[in-house]
Design a protein around this motif. Sequence first.
Motif, PDB file in Angstrom:
ATOM      1  N   ALA A  49     -25.336  -3.828  33.298  1.00 58.70           N
ATOM      2  CA  ALA A  49     -24.368  -3.536  34.363  1.00 58.70           C
ATOM      3  C   ALA A  49     -23.099  -4.364  34.192  1.00 58.70           C
ATOM      4  N   VAL A  50     -23.260  -5.671  33.984  1.00 59.18           N
ATOM      5  CA  VAL A  50     -22.095  -6.534  33.769  1.00 59.18           C
ATOM      6  C   VAL A  50     -21.376  -6.125  32.483  1.00 59.18           C
ATOM      7  N   GLY A  51     -22.153  -5.761  31.462  1.00 57.56           N
ATOM      8  CA  GLY A  51     -21.548  -5.303  30.212  1.00 57.56           C
ATOM      9  C   GLY A  51     -20.689  -4.063  30.410  1.00 57.56           C
ATOM     10  N   MET A  52     -21.165  -3.135  31.222  1.00 57.84           N
ATOM     11  CA  MET A  52     -20.388  -1.922  31.505  1.00 57.84           C
ATOM     12  C   MET A  52     -19.088  -2.264  32.224  1.00 57.84           C
ATOM     13  N   MET A  53     -19.163  -3.170  33.201  1.00 57.44           N
ATOM     14  CA  MET A  53     -17.948  -3.541  33.929  1.00 57.44           C
ATOM     15  C   MET A  53     -16.987  -4.317  33.035  1.00 57.44           C
ATOM     16  N   LEU A  54     -17.515  -5.096  32.106  1.00 60.79           N
ATOM     17  CA  LEU A  54     -16.655  -5.795  31.143  1.00 60.79           C
ATOM     18  C   LEU A  54     -15.872  -4.786  30.316  1.00 60.79           C
ATOM     19  N   LEU A  55     -16.530  -3.717  29.911  1.00 56.75           N
ATOM     20  CA  LEU A  55     -15.853  -2.677  29.127  1.00 56.75           C
ATOM     21  C   LEU A  55     -14.823  -1.923  29.962  1.00 56.75           C
ATOM     22  N   THR A  56     -15.077  -1.780  31.269  1.00 53.95           N
ATOM     23  CA  THR A  56     -14.067  -1.125  32.124  1.00 53.95           C
ATOM     24  C   THR A  56     -12.832  -2.000  32.242  1.00 53.95           C
ATOM     25  N   GLU A  57     -13.035  -3.313  32.332  1.00 54.27           N
ATOM     26  CA  GLU A  57     -11.886  -4.223  32.432  1.00 54.27           C
ATOM     27  C   GLU A  57     -11.083  -4.239  31.134  1.00 54.27           C
ATOM     28  N   GLN A  58     -11.748  -3.943  30.030  1.00 55.36           N
ATOM     29  CA  GLN A  58     -11.066  -3.893  28.733  1.00 55.36           C
ATOM     30  C   GLN A  58     -10.420  -2.534  28.482  1.00 55.36           C
ATOM     31  N   GLY A  59     -10.576  -1.623  29.442  1.00 56.24           N
ATOM     32  CA  GLY A  59      -9.971  -0.301  29.317  1.00 56.24           C
ATOM     33  C   GLY A  59     -10.716   0.647  28.399  1.00 56.24           C
ATOM     34  N   LYS A  60     -11.929   0.295  28.026  1.00 57.38           N
ATOM     35  CA  LYS A  60     -12.702   1.131  27.107  1.00 57.38           C
ATOM     36  C   LYS A  60     -13.588   2.143  27.831  1.00 57.38           C
ATOM     37  N   VAL A  61     -13.816   1.895  29.109  1.00 58.57           N
ATOM     38  CA  VAL A  61     -14.637   2.784  29.928  1.00 58.57           C
ATOM     39  C   VAL A  61     -14.007   2.855  31.311  1.00 58.57           C
ATOM     40  N   LYS A 214     -16.915 -15.780  35.735  1.00 61.99           N
ATOM     41  CA  LYS A 214     -16.551 -16.202  34.392  1.00 61.99           C
ATOM     42  C   LYS A 214     -16.619 -15.058  33.377  1.00 61.99           C
ATOM     43  N   ILE A 215     -17.247 -13.945  33.773  1.00 63.40           N
ATOM     44  CA  ILE A 215     -17.367 -12.808  32.855  1.00 63.40           C
ATOM     45  C   ILE A 215     -16.530 -11.633  33.339  1.00 63.40           C
ATOM     46  N   ILE A 216     -16.733 -11.241  34.578  1.00 63.10           N
ATOM     47  CA  ILE A 216     -15.997 -10.117  35.143  1.00 63.10           C
ATOM     48  C   ILE A 216     -15.311 -10.546  36.442  1.00 63.10           C
ATOM     49  N   SER A 217     -14.361  -9.774  36.869  1.00 67.76           N
ATOM     50  CA  SER A 217     -13.512 -10.117  38.006  1.00 67.76           C
ATOM     51  C   SER A 217     -14.238  -9.972  39.334  1.00 67.76           C
ATOM     52  N   PRO A 218     -13.652 -10.520  40.407  1.00 68.71           N
ATOM     53  CA  PRO A 218     -14.228 -10.298  41.740  1.00 68.71           C
ATOM     54  C   PRO A 218     -14.355  -8.821  42.099  1.00 68.71           C
ATOM     55  N   ALA A 219     -13.371  -8.012  41.715  1.00 69.36           N
ATOM     56  CA  ALA A 219     -13.419  -6.581  42.030  1.00 69.36           C
ATOM     57  C   ALA A 219     -14.590  -5.902  41.323  1.00 69.36           C
TER      58      ALA A 219
END
Length: 428
Positions: A49-61, A214-219
């Motif tokens: 789940a965190v991995g998916m949100m990390l990719l959304t923040e990177q604009g990949k998903v 430290k990995i993904i944003s508050p949002a």
Amino acid sequence: GLFNGNVLVVNGNKEVYKGAIGYADATKPTKLTTEHRFHIGSIAKEFNAVGMMLLTEQGKVKLSDKVSSFLPQLPAWAASIQVRDLLGYTSGLPDVQWATVDSDEKNMNNLLQLKQLDFEPGTRYAYNNNNVFLQRRIIESVTGMSFKDFVQQKLLAPAGMNHSVMDPVDSDTLVARAFDNAGKQDPLFVPISGWLAVTLDDFYKWAQQVVQYKIISPASTRFLLLPYSPSRQSGLGFDGRMEGDRIIRMMHDGTARNYQALLVCSPQQGRTVILMCNNKQNNLDAINEAIQQILDGKPYRQPKKPAAALFQPAIDSVKGLQILSLYNKLKAANKEQYAFDSEATLNELGYYLLQKKRAADAVVVFKHNTKLFPTSGNVFDSLGEAYYTKGDKKNALISYRKSLKLDPGNDNAKKIIAELEKEANSNK
């Protein structure tokens, strides 16, 4: 017989207790140490789940992207499922066919042959592991890495989680082996991959990575912590609380055969409780509740043996009011040794019935629980869920309103009430 496992309690950002209690395997010559690693069951879903949100923040998903964009080999139904549906368990996918699946390849083959979904994506909630399975496959498609390598390089290594192992095998050392009360040891093998075994220290490091953003944003964290309607649970567990960008509580539990784990974080208090056991007794909530009371300087209830084990031999052969007769009979005979004085006893039984698709029986159980614990917002929330699952939205709305009145911080109830009220108004 109440607990066999490892415990970490941190309060005011200081370690209060750290210990290993019991044995590392079913043969019982080897005692657990705080260096042993435990399967954490569904809590491992946080990593995809965190991995998916990390990719959304990177604009990949994007959360609105269709699953078919990443996995075009899947049937036409994949074009109706958004990424957000996988994260919120609202995809309509059926569960993994655990009785026959023994590899990722076989599970993917089952999905390739799936003709239709169980319901229209985004309209209902069904917690199951095919949502998780496809998240992991999307991460692989986007990154070109195996899910294992992605987690190791992008999540574990940056967090300093140097002792965790994904999908442990018999040759791995310091892995606690799970066993039942009869002394039968579970195999380590899990039919689909992607499950993490962690030490206490690594587990704590992960929790701090999440709550300190430290990995993904508050949002992004909010999206995973506060399930959106009609979800009940999302990537970071259940009953999470936030005020603005401040996490008030994060709570997640997990089970894998006879492994069981619980993570409870209250960042504003600098408080974290981690419980990991390898001899499941279904009493981690009661143990955590006692720990929380002790930390707050309040009287606590001594945990007892879970009553669920008493129900198991007969619960599948009784229904309706017969369940309550069985409950009262068992309570009269066993209340001194077993935990009949907790709302969790009937709540656990009710959710077992929901998992068995016995919503009407679950309503009977949850309704009785509201009579036993009339001031608990949690039990009315559970009753609301049972009514909702049964299709009785009128009584679901009544129950959720009662839950919110008793527990004004219940964000899950707020969202479902808004959904049900909107639906009711549109039907006028």
